[in-house]
Write a protein that holds these residues in place. Structure first.
Motif, mmCIF file in Angstrom:
data_model
loop_
_atom_site.group_PDB
_atom_site.id
_atom_site.type_symbol
_atom_site.label_atom_id
_atom_site.label_comp_id
_atom_site.label_asym_id
_atom_site.label_seq_id
_atom_site.Cartn_x
_atom_site.Cartn_y
_atom_site.Cartn_z
ATOM 1 N N UNK A 7 22.060 0.515 18.728
ATOM 2 C CA UNK A 7 21.709 -0.896 18.918
ATOM 3 C C UNK A 7 20.444 -1.003 19.760
ATOM 4 N N UNK A 8 20.343 -0.158 20.769
ATOM 5 C CA UNK A 8 19.159 -0.175 21.634
ATOM 6 C C UNK A 8 17.896 0.132 20.829
ATOM 7 N N UNK A 9 17.981 1.092 19.901
ATOM 8 C CA UNK A 9 16.828 1.437 19.070
ATOM 9 C C UNK A 9 16.469 0.305 18.114
ATOM 10 N N UNK A 10 17.469 -0.356 17.553
ATOM 11 C CA UNK A 10 17.214 -1.504 16.675
ATOM 12 C C UNK A 10 16.490 -2.595 17.458
ATOM 13 N N UNK A 11 16.969 -2.868 18.664
ATOM 14 C CA UNK A 11 16.346 -3.900 19.493
ATOM 15 C C UNK A 11 14.914 -3.530 19.854
ATOM 16 N N UNK A 12 14.657 -2.247 20.119
ATOM 17 C CA UNK A 12 13.299 -1.804 20.465
ATOM 18 C C UNK A 12 12.355 -1.931 19.268
ATOM 19 N N UNK A 13 12.824 -1.531 18.096
ATOM 20 C CA UNK A 13 11.996 -1.643 16.883
ATOM 21 C C UNK A 13 11.720 -3.111 16.580
ATOM 22 N N UNK A 22 18.968 -12.262 15.725
ATOM 23 C CA UNK A 22 20.191 -12.836 16.268
ATOM 24 C C UNK A 22 21.213 -11.706 16.406
ATOM 25 N N UNK A 23 22.212 -11.865 17.267
ATOM 26 C CA UNK A 23 23.208 -10.786 17.443
ATOM 27 C C UNK A 23 23.845 -10.325 16.130
ATOM 28 N N UNK A 24 24.151 -11.255 15.229
ATOM 29 C CA UNK A 24 24.756 -10.844 13.953
ATOM 30 C C UNK A 24 23.746 -10.113 13.071
ATOM 31 N N UNK A 25 22.463 -10.407 13.220
ATOM 32 C CA UNK A 25 21.433 -9.702 12.466
ATOM 33 C C UNK A 25 21.250 -8.277 12.995
ATOM 34 N N UNK A 26 21.397 -8.103 14.293
ATOM 35 C CA UNK A 26 21.266 -6.774 14.892
ATOM 36 C C UNK A 26 22.321 -5.835 14.314
ATOM 37 N N UNK A 27 23.533 -6.318 14.191
ATOM 38 C CA UNK A 27 24.614 -5.509 13.623
ATOM 39 C C UNK A 27 24.344 -5.129 12.176
ATOM 40 N N UNK A 28 23.880 -6.102 11.392
ATOM 41 C CA UNK A 28 23.569 -5.812 9.979
ATOM 42 C C UNK A 28 22.404 -4.834 9.873
ATOM 43 N N UNK A 29 21.385 -5.026 10.720
ATOM 44 C CA UNK A 29 20.229 -4.130 10.701
ATOM 45 C C UNK A 29 20.650 -2.713 11.074
ATOM 46 N N UNK A 30 21.533 -2.595 12.037
ATOM 47 C CA UNK A 30 22.050 -1.297 12.448
ATOM 48 C C UNK A 30 22.734 -0.604 11.262
ATOM 49 N N UNK A 31 23.584 -1.336 10.560
ATOM 50 C CA UNK A 31 24.274 -0.771 9.394
ATOM 51 C C UNK A 31 23.282 -0.381 8.300
ATOM 52 N N UNK A 32 22.311 -1.266 8.028
ATOM 53 C CA UNK A 32 21.337 -0.997 6.963
ATOM 54 C C UNK A 32 20.488 0.231 7.269
ATOM 55 N N UNK A 38 21.331 7.817 5.974
ATOM 56 C CA UNK A 38 22.343 8.609 5.274
ATOM 57 C C UNK A 38 21.866 8.961 3.866
ATOM 58 N N UNK A 39 21.249 7.991 3.176
ATOM 59 C CA UNK A 39 20.771 8.229 1.815
ATOM 60 C C UNK A 39 19.633 9.244 1.811
ATOM 61 N N UNK A 40 18.722 9.135 2.778
ATOM 62 C CA UNK A 40 17.623 10.104 2.880
ATOM 63 C C UNK A 40 18.181 11.504 3.131
ATOM 64 N N UNK A 41 19.179 11.606 3.982
ATOM 65 C CA UNK A 41 19.806 12.906 4.246
ATOM 66 C C UNK A 41 20.444 13.456 2.973
ATOM 67 N N UNK A 42 21.063 12.574 2.196
ATOM 68 C CA UNK A 42 21.674 12.981 0.938
ATOM 69 C C UNK A 42 20.604 13.487 -0.033
#
Length: 102
Positions: A7-13, A22-32, A38-42
Motif C-alpha cells: 500500500x505504501x508503494x502504491x501511495x508513493x507511485x 481514494x482509499x477504495x481506489x488504493x485497494x483496487x490499484x494494489x490488487x491490479x 504475477x502475470x509478468x512472472x508467469x
C-alpha cells in the motif's frame, strides 16, 4: 510471485504521478498491480528458446517493411517573428508561469 506491491508503494507511485487515490481506489490499484506482476512472472517462466526477437509486435510475416521517409532540411518559423507575438519571452524562449509547487 513472491514480491508484492505494498500500500505504501502504491501511495508513493500515486504521489509521483500526481494522482489522488481514494482509499477504495488504493485497494483496487494494489490488487491490479500485483495481478500484473504475477502475470509478468508467469510469462517469464515460458521457454522462449529459438524464438527470434521482434523489432515490432506488428511484424507481418513476409510483408515488406515500410520504407522510412527521407530526412530533409526544411525552413522553420522565424524566431524573431514568433517571439514578438508571445505574451512573455526573453527573445530566445517563451516565458511561462510556474505550475508545479514542490
Amino acid at each position: 510471485m513472491t514480491a508484492k506491491v505494498t500500500v505504501k508503494e502504491v501511495e508513493r507511485v500515486a504521489e509521483l504521478a500526481h494522482l489522488e487515490l481514494a482509499p477504495e481506489e488504493t485497494g483496487r490499484m494494489l490488487q491490479d498491480l500485483n495481478a500484473i506482476l504475477d502475470y509478468v512472472a508467469e510469462l517469464s517462466e515460458l521457454d522462449t528458446t529459438g524464438v527470434a526477437p521482434l523489432a515490432s509486435v506488428t511484424e507481418l510475416g513476409d510483408a515488406p517493411a515500410p520504407t522510412p521517409r527521407v530526412d530533409r532540411v526544411e525552413l522553420s518559423l522565424d524566431r524573431a517573428k514568433v517571439m514578438s507575438q508571445a505574451p512573455e519571452s526573453n527573445g530566445a524562449f517563451f516565458k511561462v508561469p510556474k505550475v508545479i509547487e514542490r
